[in-house]
Motif scaffolding. Structure first.
Motif, PDB file in Angstrom:
ATOM      1  N   GLY A   1      28.185  -0.467  17.643  1.00 56.42           N
ATOM      2  CA  GLY A   1      28.893  -1.036  18.782  1.00 56.42           C
ATOM      3  C   GLY A   1      29.571  -2.353  18.432  1.00 56.42           C
ATOM      4  N   ALA A   2      28.915  -3.147  17.567  1.00 53.63           N
ATOM      5  CA  ALA A   2      29.539  -4.401  17.126  1.00 53.63           C
ATOM      6  C   ALA A   2      30.777  -4.118  16.290  1.00 53.63           C
ATOM      7  N   VAL A   3      30.706  -3.110  15.407  1.00 48.97           N
ATOM      8  CA  VAL A   3      31.877  -2.731  14.606  1.00 48.97           C
ATOM      9  C   VAL A   3      32.973  -2.185  15.513  1.00 48.97           C
ATOM     10  N   ALA A   4      32.598  -1.367  16.515  1.00 52.62           N
ATOM     11  CA  ALA A   4      33.583  -0.827  17.458  1.00 52.62           C
ATOM     12  C   ALA A   4      34.275  -1.949  18.216  1.00 52.62           C
ATOM     13  N   ASN A   5      33.536  -2.989  18.541  1.00 55.20           N
ATOM     14  CA  ASN A   5      34.142  -4.134  19.230  1.00 55.20           C
ATOM     15  C   ASN A   5      35.188  -4.806  18.360  1.00 55.20           C
ATOM     16  N   LEU A   6      34.914  -4.886  17.050  1.00 56.68           N
ATOM     17  CA  LEU A   6      35.896  -5.454  16.124  1.00 56.68           C
ATOM     18  C   LEU A   6      37.156  -4.598  16.037  1.00 56.68           C
ATOM     19  N   ARG A   7      37.014  -3.295  16.199  1.00 58.91           N
ATOM     20  CA  ARG A   7      38.131  -2.367  16.024  1.00 58.91           C
ATOM     21  C   ARG A   7      38.853  -2.052  17.324  1.00 58.91           C
ATOM     22  N   GLY A   8      38.416  -2.632  18.448  1.00 56.24           N
ATOM     23  CA  GLY A   8      39.149  -2.475  19.693  1.00 56.24           C
ATOM     24  C   GLY A   8      38.651  -1.390  20.616  1.00 56.24           C
ATOM     25  N   CYS A   9      37.482  -0.802  20.337  1.00 54.77           N
ATOM     26  CA  CYS A   9      36.937   0.239  21.230  1.00 54.77           C
ATOM     27  C   CYS A   9      35.526  -0.142  21.673  1.00 54.77           C
ATOM     28  N   GLY A  10      35.316  -1.425  21.929  1.00 56.80           N
ATOM     29  CA  GLY A  10      33.992  -1.918  22.292  1.00 56.80           C
ATOM     30  C   GLY A  10      33.522  -1.430  23.653  1.00 56.80           C
ATOM     31  N   LYS A  11      34.433  -1.316  24.644  1.00 55.05           N
ATOM     32  CA  LYS A  11      34.032  -0.869  25.986  1.00 55.05           C
ATOM     33  C   LYS A  11      33.555   0.578  25.955  1.00 55.05           C
ATOM     34  N   GLU A  12      34.256   1.404  25.201  1.00 57.72           N
ATOM     35  CA  GLU A  12      33.862   2.805  25.088  1.00 57.72           C
ATOM     36  C   GLU A  12      32.519   2.935  24.383  1.00 57.72           C
ATOM     37  N   SER A  13      32.324   2.130  23.349  1.00 56.22           N
ATOM     38  CA  SER A  13      31.055   2.153  22.621  1.00 56.22           C
ATOM     39  C   SER A  13      29.910   1.669  23.503  1.00 56.22           C
ATOM     40  N   ALA A  14      30.170   0.657  24.334  1.00 56.09           N
ATOM     41  CA  ALA A  14      29.136   0.149  25.242  1.00 56.09           C
ATOM     42  C   ALA A  14      28.697   1.236  26.222  1.00 56.09           C
ATOM     43  N   ALA A  15      29.649   2.029  26.696  1.00 53.16           N
ATOM     44  CA  ALA A  15      29.310   3.117  27.613  1.00 53.16           C
ATOM     45  C   ALA A  15      28.425   4.157  26.924  1.00 53.16           C
ATOM     46  N   VAL A  16      28.782   4.515  25.688  1.00 48.32           N
ATOM     47  CA  VAL A  16      27.979   5.488  24.938  1.00 48.32           C
ATOM     48  C   VAL A  16      26.576   4.951  24.701  1.00 48.32           C
ATOM     49  N   LEU A  17      26.475   3.691  24.256  1.00 47.31           N
ATOM     50  CA  LEU A  17      25.165   3.100  23.982  1.00 47.31           C
ATOM     51  C   LEU A  17      24.303   3.062  25.239  1.00 47.31           C
ATOM     52  N   PHE A  18      24.918   2.773  26.383  1.00 43.66           N
ATOM     53  CA  PHE A  18      24.167   2.723  27.644  1.00 43.66           C
ATOM     54  C   PHE A  18      23.524   4.070  27.938  1.00 43.66           C
ATOM     55  N   TRP A  19      24.327   5.134  27.951  1.00 44.60           N
ATOM     56  CA  TRP A  19      23.812   6.447  28.342  1.00 44.60           C
ATOM     57  C   TRP A  19      22.887   7.035  27.277  1.00 44.60           C
ATOM     58  N   VAL A  20      23.218   6.838  25.995  1.00 48.48           N
ATOM     59  CA  VAL A  20      22.368   7.386  24.930  1.00 48.48           C
ATOM     60  C   VAL A  20      20.982   6.746  24.962  1.00 48.48           C
ATOM     61  N   HIS A  21      20.919   5.435  25.182  1.00 47.15           N
ATOM     62  CA  HIS A  21      19.611   4.772  25.211  1.00 47.15           C
ATOM     63  C   HIS A  21      18.809   5.169  26.448  1.00 47.15           C
ATOM     64  N   ILE A  22      19.478   5.428  27.562  1.00 51.93           N
ATOM     65  CA  ILE A  22      18.760   5.889  28.759  1.00 51.93           C
ATOM     66  C   ILE A  22      18.080   7.231  28.485  1.00 51.93           C
ATOM     67  N   PHE A  23      18.818   8.179  27.930  1.00 55.27           N
ATOM     68  CA  PHE A  23      18.253   9.503  27.666  1.00 55.27           C
ATOM     69  C   PHE A  23      17.301   9.492  26.465  1.00 55.27           C
ATOM     70  N   ALA A  24      17.481   8.519  25.549  1.00 58.18           N
ATOM     71  CA  ALA A  24      16.617   8.449  24.369  1.00 58.18           C
ATOM     72  C   ALA A  24      15.174   8.122  24.731  1.00 58.18           C
ATOM     73  N   VAL A  25      14.953   7.455  25.860  1.00 51.98           N
ATOM     74  CA  VAL A  25      13.589   7.159  26.292  1.00 51.98           C
ATOM     75  C   VAL A  25      12.777   8.445  26.393  1.00 51.98           C
ATOM     76  N   PHE A  26      13.397   9.501  26.878  1.00 51.58           N
ATOM     77  CA  PHE A  26      12.691  10.779  27.056  1.00 51.58           C
ATOM     78  C   PHE A  26      12.692  11.604  25.761  1.00 51.58           C
ATOM     79  N   SER A  27      13.824  11.619  25.063  1.00 53.55           N
ATOM     80  CA  SER A  27      13.902  12.456  23.859  1.00 53.55           C
ATOM     81  C   SER A  27      12.988  11.930  22.758  1.00 53.55           C
ATOM     82  N   MET A  28      12.914  10.605  22.582  1.00 56.60           N
ATOM     83  CA  MET A  28      12.078  10.048  21.524  1.00 56.60           C
ATOM     84  C   MET A  28      10.606  10.381  21.737  1.00 56.60           C
ATOM     85  N   ALA A  29      10.156  10.356  22.991  1.00 59.50           N
ATOM     86  CA  ALA A  29       8.761  10.704  23.266  1.00 59.50           C
ATOM     87  C   ALA A  29       8.465  12.136  22.837  1.00 59.50           C
ATOM     88  N   GLY A  30       9.382  13.053  23.148  1.00 61.09           N
ATOM     89  CA  GLY A  30       9.183  14.449  22.770  1.00 61.09           C
ATOM     90  C   GLY A  30       9.167  14.659  21.271  1.00 61.09           C
TER      91      GLY A  30
END
Length: 412
Positions: free
Chosen positions: A373-402
């Protein structure tokens, strides 16, 4: 394969024990993240955006390097340096993840210009911060299957840190180039027709001149010598820019390199890292600071979630977001499990070291890398990366446990 099937359908008592061991660390992580979320909310507001930025900088520049230096330096030996499969596992994970990402993205067809962006979000996982947090939470439980708390924490942190330098090289070379803006010069297509104004001081490494031309020396006797020095300087600057050493040599990577060098030499290890060493006060100071890394990074992560996914979600699209989450959290872990099992059958892994195997499996099961996400911010797609990181980390709480439940049943 038989072990996997027996793990899934094994005895109830061992399965319940594995569920407890796997879910409790996730619950601890979730609790600390929720506290950060609460502190950053408008109702409490004691962790505003500026405070989170300062906290992130403190973690990355001081606390994480101290944790890596102290734990990796104490655990590393020359023999462990020869256990080369951890960095290789990181490279294989990135290659296989990118291949899975390419297949998924080809089928989904994300909106232009997010094709390569989506591949990176699937292919590059978090091999550092999140595994460190999980290992620390897992090892604090006295019933963990990896031994006493100190040994479990030291070994787990050392193995995770051993792969971070490779991850940094991948991020600032492969990921940096894959996230290059489209031909329009920006990911925001609404501004694509506008002229691109880039101040000279912000010119990217690809656009900046490798050398600033200087006036030739007046003394003709030294002209040959100056030409030689100029060529050497030009070559060194070229290597520096191409390898992006300034970006790669971040504080955690420098700490990893120092810890491996000092810890692998017996004389230096006894001088710095053993409890009766004359310079152990340096290591002990790093241990004290490193212990603050886990709570600080979780508070900052929870605080960042208060802002939500932002406008990046609408630009990527729901279908692409769902494909990224599915590819990263559901397709990549089985592929990683296959890599680790194949390496074990070929004799590439140290015999009997279950923490080693557990760390390898964790590296394939993590959400998308925060540093991407930090690299994406340098390249001009930081907002899109932030959205992906938000949703992936939300769902990762459940997937990592499994996945952790499955890994523990396979290993034990």
């Amino acid at each position: 394969m038989e072990r996997i099937l027996s793990a899934v359908g094994g005895g109830g008592e061992s399965l319940l024990g594995s569920i407890k061991i796997a879910v409790l660390p996730i619950a601890k992580v979730f609790t600390m993240c929720f506290l950060g979320f609460l502190m950053a909310s408008k109702y409490v507001n004691i962790l505003p955006a500026n405070g989170r930025k300062l906290l992130n900088g403190l973690v990355f520049s001081v606390l994480l390097p101290c944790l890596i230096f102290s734990q990796l330096g104490q655990a590393i030996t020359l023999q462990k340096m020869l256990e080369w499969f951890i960095p290789v596992n990181v490279v294989l994970g990135s290659l296989v993840g990118s291949l899975i990402g390419f297949i998924v993205v080809t089928l989904v067809k994300p909106p232009y210009p997010y094709f390569k962006f989506s591949i990176i979000q699937i292919g590059i996982g978090n091999i550092g911060n999140v595994p460190l947090v999980l290992i620390a939470a897992l090892c604090r439980d006295t019933s963990n299957p990896f031994g006493d708390t100190d040994t479990c924490t030291t070994q787990g942190t050392a193995y995770i840190s051993f792969g971070q330098w490779v991850g940094a090289i991948i991020l600032y070379t492969y990921v940096f180039n894959m996230l290059a803006p489209p031909v329009e010069g920006t990911f925001d297509l609404e501004d694509a027709s506008l002229p691109l104004k880039i101040p000279q001081k912000d010119v990217s490494p690809e656009q900046a001149p490798l050398l600033v031309q200087e006036d030739a020396p007046v003394d003709s006797d030294n002209s040959d010598n100056s030409d030689t020095k100029g060529k050497i300087k030009s070559f060194l600057v070229f290597i520096y820019e191409k390898l992006k050493l300034k970006q790669i040599l971040q504080p955690p990577i420098i700490a990893s390199i120092l810890a491996m060098i000092l810890g692998a030499v017996p004389f230096l290890k006894k001088l710095i890292f053993t409890s009766d060493a004359p310079l152990y006060f340096l290591t002990d100071s790093c241990i004290i600071l490193g212990e603050a890394m886990i709570p600080c990074i979780l508070l900052a992560l929870g605080g960042n979630l208060v802002e939500g996914p932002g406008p990046g979600s609408s630009r990527i699209g729901l279908k692409t977001l769902a494909a990224i989450i599915f590819g990263r959290l559901c397709l990549m872990p089985p592929a990683g499990l296959g890599i680790v099992m194949m390496a074990d059958k070929l004799g590439f892994l140290p015999a009997g070291d279950k923490m080693f195997r557990f760390v390898l499996l964790l590296q394939h099961s993590m959400p998308t890398s925060v540093l991407s996400g930090a690299v994406a911010n340098l390249r001009g797609c930081g907002k899109e990366s932030a959205a992906v990181l938000f949703w992936v980390h939300i769902f990762a709480v459940f997937s990592m446990a499994g996945w952790i439940i499955l890994y523990l049943n396979i290993l034990f």
